[in-house]
Design an enzyme around this catalytic site. Sequence first.
Site, PDB file in Angstrom:
ATOM      1  N   GLN A 100       0.850  -1.199   0.000  1.00 54.48           N
ATOM      2  CA  GLN A 100       0.000   0.000   0.000  1.00 54.48           C
ATOM      3  C   GLN A 100       0.882   1.244   0.000  1.00 54.48           C
ATOM      4  O   GLN A 100       0.379   2.364  -0.055  1.00 54.48           O
ATOM      5  CB  GLN A 100      -0.879   0.008   1.249  1.00 54.48           C
ATOM      6  CG  GLN A 100      -1.834  -1.169   1.321  1.00 54.48           C
ATOM      7  CD  GLN A 100      -2.433  -1.296   2.724  1.00 54.48           C
ATOM      8  OE1 GLN A 100      -3.337  -0.549   3.091  1.00 54.48           O
ATOM      9  NE2 GLN A 100      -1.934  -2.226   3.507  1.00 54.48           N
ATOM     10  N   ASN A 101       2.198   1.038   0.096  1.00 54.14           N
ATOM     11  CA  ASN A 101       3.107   2.182   0.215  1.00 54.14           C
ATOM     12  C   ASN A 101       3.446   2.768  -1.145  1.00 54.14           C
ATOM     13  O   ASN A 101       3.462   2.072  -2.151  1.00 54.14           O
ATOM     14  CB  ASN A 101       4.385   1.758   0.947  1.00 54.14           C
ATOM     15  CG  ASN A 101       4.077   1.283   2.351  1.00 54.14           C
ATOM     16  OD1 ASN A 101       3.014   1.603   2.880  1.00 54.14           O
ATOM     17  ND2 ASN A 101       4.976   0.535   2.944  1.00 54.14           N
ATOM     18  N   ASP A 103       6.359   4.524  -1.447  1.00 53.08           N
ATOM     19  CA  ASP A 103       7.728   5.005  -1.224  1.00 53.08           C
ATOM     20  C   ASP A 103       8.800   4.295  -2.040  1.00 53.08           C
ATOM     21  O   ASP A 103       9.976   4.642  -1.949  1.00 53.08           O
ATOM     22  CB  ASP A 103       8.052   4.933   0.281  1.00 53.08           C
ATOM     23  CG  ASP A 103       7.856   3.529   0.874  1.00 53.08           C
ATOM     24  OD1 ASP A 103       8.022   2.527   0.152  1.00 53.08           O
ATOM     25  OD2 ASP A 103       7.543   3.451   2.080  1.00 53.08           O
ATOM     26  N   HIS A 118      -1.459   1.470  -4.199  1.00 51.17           N
ATOM     27  CA  HIS A 118      -1.809   2.895  -4.117  1.00 51.17           C
ATOM     28  C   HIS A 118      -0.888   3.768  -4.964  1.00 51.17           C
ATOM     29  O   HIS A 118      -0.702   4.948  -4.654  1.00 51.17           O
ATOM     30  CB  HIS A 118      -1.777   3.359  -2.653  1.00 51.17           C
ATOM     31  CG  HIS A 118      -2.876   2.752  -1.834  1.00 51.17           C
ATOM     32  ND1 HIS A 118      -2.797   2.580  -0.469  1.00 51.17           N
ATOM     33  CD2 HIS A 118      -4.097   2.261  -2.191  1.00 51.17           C
ATOM     34  CE1 HIS A 118      -3.920   2.015  -0.030  1.00 51.17           C
ATOM     35  NE2 HIS A 118      -4.718   1.809  -1.042  1.00 51.17           N
ATOM     36  N   CYS A 129      -4.482  16.279 -19.563  1.00 50.12           N
ATOM     37  CA  CYS A 129      -4.061  15.749 -20.869  1.00 50.12           C
ATOM     38  C   CYS A 129      -3.375  14.398 -20.736  1.00 50.12           C
ATOM     39  O   CYS A 129      -2.943  13.842 -21.738  1.00 50.12           O
ATOM     40  CB  CYS A 129      -3.165  16.745 -21.587  1.00 50.12           C
ATOM     41  SG  CYS A 129      -1.569  16.949 -20.819  1.00 50.12           S
ATOM     42  N   CYS A 147       1.933  21.162 -15.842  1.00 46.13           N
ATOM     43  CA  CYS A 147       2.079  20.419 -17.090  1.00 46.13           C
ATOM     44  C   CYS A 147       2.288  21.447 -18.219  1.00 46.13           C
ATOM     45  O   CYS A 147       1.966  22.632 -18.048  1.00 46.13           O
ATOM     46  CB  CYS A 147       0.798  19.625 -17.323  1.00 46.13           C
ATOM     47  SG  CYS A 147       0.777  18.704 -18.865  1.00 46.13           S
ATOM     48  N   GLY A 186       2.848  -4.618   8.885  1.00 45.52           N
ATOM     49  CA  GLY A 186       2.782  -3.172   9.083  1.00 45.52           C
ATOM     50  C   GLY A 186       1.588  -2.477   8.476  1.00 45.52           C
ATOM     51  O   GLY A 186       1.710  -1.378   7.947  1.00 45.52           O
ATOM     52  N   SER A 188      -2.598  -1.412   9.292  1.00 43.72           N
ATOM     53  CA  SER A 188      -3.709  -1.426  10.238  1.00 43.72           C
ATOM     54  C   SER A 188      -4.910  -2.127   9.604  1.00 43.72           C
ATOM     55  O   SER A 188      -5.886  -2.410  10.284  1.00 43.72           O
ATOM     56  CB  SER A 188      -4.091   0.009  10.602  1.00 43.72           C
ATOM     57  OG  SER A 188      -4.476   0.708   9.434  1.00 43.72           O
ATOM     58  N   ASN A 212       3.252  -7.023  13.343  1.00 43.17           N
ATOM     59  CA  ASN A 212       2.856  -5.656  13.687  1.00 43.17           C
ATOM     60  C   ASN A 212       3.032  -5.498  15.192  1.00 43.17           C
ATOM     61  O   ASN A 212       2.527  -6.331  15.958  1.00 43.17           O
ATOM     62  CB  ASN A 212       1.374  -5.446  13.298  1.00 43.17           C
ATOM     63  CG  ASN A 212       0.954  -3.990  13.328  1.00 43.17           C
ATOM     64  OD1 ASN A 212       1.402  -3.213  14.158  1.00 43.17           O
ATOM     65  ND2 ASN A 212       0.069  -3.619  12.403  1.00 43.17           N
TER      66      ASN A 212
HETATM   67  P1  NAD Z   1      -1.564   2.783   8.894  1.00 38.95           P
HETATM   68  O1  NAD Z   1      -0.819   4.053   9.180  1.00 38.95           O
HETATM   69  O2  NAD Z   1      -3.038   2.798   8.950  1.00 38.95           O
HETATM   70  O3  NAD Z   1      -1.071   1.645   9.890  1.00 38.95           O
HETATM   71  C1  NAD Z   1       0.283   1.345  10.042  1.00 38.95           C
HETATM   72  C2  NAD Z   1       0.402   0.076  10.841  1.00 38.95           C
HETATM   73  O4  NAD Z   1       1.780  -0.227  10.951  1.00 38.95           O
HETATM   74  C3  NAD Z   1      -0.160   0.179  12.266  1.00 38.95           C
HETATM   75  O5  NAD Z   1      -0.971  -0.955  12.505  1.00 38.95           O
HETATM   76  C4  NAD Z   1       1.089   0.152  13.142  1.00 38.95           C
HETATM   77  O6  NAD Z   1       0.883  -0.511  14.378  1.00 38.95           O
HETATM   78  C5  NAD Z   1       2.045  -0.627  12.285  1.00 38.95           C
HETATM   79  N1  NAD Z   1       3.462  -0.358  12.550  1.00 38.95           N
HETATM   80  C6  NAD Z   1       4.039   0.754  13.055  1.00 38.95           C
HETATM   81  N2  NAD Z   1       5.370   0.602  13.148  1.00 38.95           N
HETATM   82  C7  NAD Z   1       5.636  -0.640  12.679  1.00 38.95           C
HETATM   83  C8  NAD Z   1       6.832  -1.378  12.505  1.00 38.95           C
HETATM   84  N3  NAD Z   1       8.033  -0.866  12.834  1.00 38.95           N
HETATM   85  N4  NAD Z   1       6.753  -2.645  12.001  1.00 38.95           N
HETATM   86  C9  NAD Z   1       5.543  -3.174  11.665  1.00 38.95           C
HETATM   87  N5  NAD Z   1       4.373  -2.516  11.808  1.00 38.95           N
HETATM   88  C10 NAD Z   1       4.431  -1.261  12.306  1.00 38.95           C
HETATM   89  O7  NAD Z   1      -1.006   2.281   7.486  1.00 38.95           O
HETATM   90  P2  NAD Z   1      -1.694   1.425   6.352  1.00 38.95           P
HETATM   91  O8  NAD Z   1      -2.478   0.318   6.946  1.00 38.95           O
HETATM   92  O9  NAD Z   1      -0.623   1.128   5.377  1.00 38.95           O
HETATM   93  O10 NAD Z   1      -2.727   2.416   5.681  1.00 38.95           O
HETATM   94  C11 NAD Z   1      -2.416   3.765   5.511  1.00 38.95           C
HETATM   95  C12 NAD Z   1      -2.408   4.288   4.087  1.00 38.95           C
HETATM   96  O11 NAD Z   1      -1.436   5.345   4.058  1.00 38.95           O
HETATM   97  C13 NAD Z   1      -1.974   3.335   3.064  1.00 38.95           C
HETATM   98  O12 NAD Z   1      -2.867   3.485   2.044  1.00 38.95           O
HETATM   99  C14 NAD Z   1      -0.616   3.829   2.567  1.00 38.95           C
HETATM  100  O13 NAD Z   1      -0.666   3.942   1.164  1.00 38.95           O
HETATM  101  C15 NAD Z   1      -0.506   5.245   3.030  1.00 38.95           C
HETATM  102  N6  NAD Z   1       0.802   5.597   3.601  1.00 38.95           N
HETATM  103  C16 NAD Z   1       1.941   5.193   2.960  1.00 38.95           C
HETATM  104  C17 NAD Z   1       3.175   5.486   3.491  1.00 38.95           C
HETATM  105  C18 NAD Z   1       4.412   5.027   2.743  1.00 38.95           C
HETATM  106  O14 NAD Z   1       4.405   4.923   1.516  1.00 38.95           O
HETATM  107  N7  NAD Z   1       5.494   4.700   3.466  1.00 38.95           N
HETATM  108  C19 NAD Z   1       3.279   6.195   4.696  1.00 38.95           C
HETATM  109  C20 NAD Z   1       2.080   6.630   5.317  1.00 38.95           C
HETATM  110  C21 NAD Z   1       0.841   6.309   4.770  1.00 38.95           C
END
Ligand code: NAD
Length: 247
Positions: A100-101, A103, A118, A129, A147, A186, A188, A212
């Site tokens: 979902q990241n 990064d 995402h 465009c 753009c 990692g 929620s 987690n």
């Molecule tokens: P979330 O913020 O809802 O939850 C993060 C989860 O990670 C929590 O349950 C927390 O307990 C856990 N966590 C915290 N530290 C941890 C660690 N060191 N090791 C393992 N788990 C750990 O995130 P989500 O569920 O990914 O949903 C949030 C949305 O935000 C996603 O759609 C994501 O795309 C986006 N997002 C992305 C980034 C990124 O690209 N790095 C950063 C912030 C949010």
Amino acid sequence: MDDFRGAADLLRKSRHVVVLTGAGISVESGIPDFRSKDGLWSKFDPAEYATIQSFRANPAKIWRMLLEMDSLLAHAMPNAAHYTLAELERRGVVEEIVTQNIDSLHQKAGSRNVTEFHGHARTLRCDRCRLKYGRENVSLESIPPLCSCGNALRPEIVFFGEDIPADAYRRASMAAGKCDLLMIVGTSATVAPASYLPQLAKGSGAALLEINPAESELTYRMTDLYIAQPAGKALPALLDALDVVNH
Ligand code: NAD
């Protein structure tokens, strides 16, 4: 006591291992998740700054957040959790990562089969465009970046309120539907529709292994084996346990 031996056994017995990752896996790389008490999201409420409606209404305002995110991402390096998943893929243990990241840290760590549910921040796009620009070809000296047609550019991330890119949705659903082990690291598991993937995997007969430090929506409802540790500690320990199980 966390059951690394049990988790390693699960990994060894499974033929199709898929990993679902969320913001938590990158917290140890210095990128805050939505729950972190400080950092980007304490300054910019995601409900206000991460929606497509807000971007369309005021791109310059949302770019103030995107600019900080851009600098955070530019400096972030993969951590031990990202590297361990890349190693597990090299060894043929992990088949695919659905993240979902946005990064790109899985790819920076060497993972190859990554579905970005995402989107990502490597390119910027014009929603008028449809032209795309590599991030490195766009100056952010004045925001919003524009753009050639004059419209505001946006990163190719999925804002709240937007659809998941069709290809990523199809790939992720197929991966969740066919795996026999889903490792959930990692997240929620509260952001839909990514939050449905564990349910889909479970419904298709997969076991769920969750890493987690804090319990999630899934932990007592669906998870088969829960490891309550940060990913950067848990995944290398799991790799060590796998080496023991294999010898
Ligand atoms: P979330 O913020 O809802 O939850 C993060 C989860 O990670 C929590 O349950 C927390 O307990 C856990 N966590 C915290 N530290 C941890 C660690 N060191 N090791 C393992 N788990 C750990 O995130 P989500 O569920 O990914 O949903 C949030 C949305 O935000 C996603 O759609 C994501 O795309 C986006 N997002 C992305 C980034 C990124 O690209 N790095 C950063 C912030 C949010």
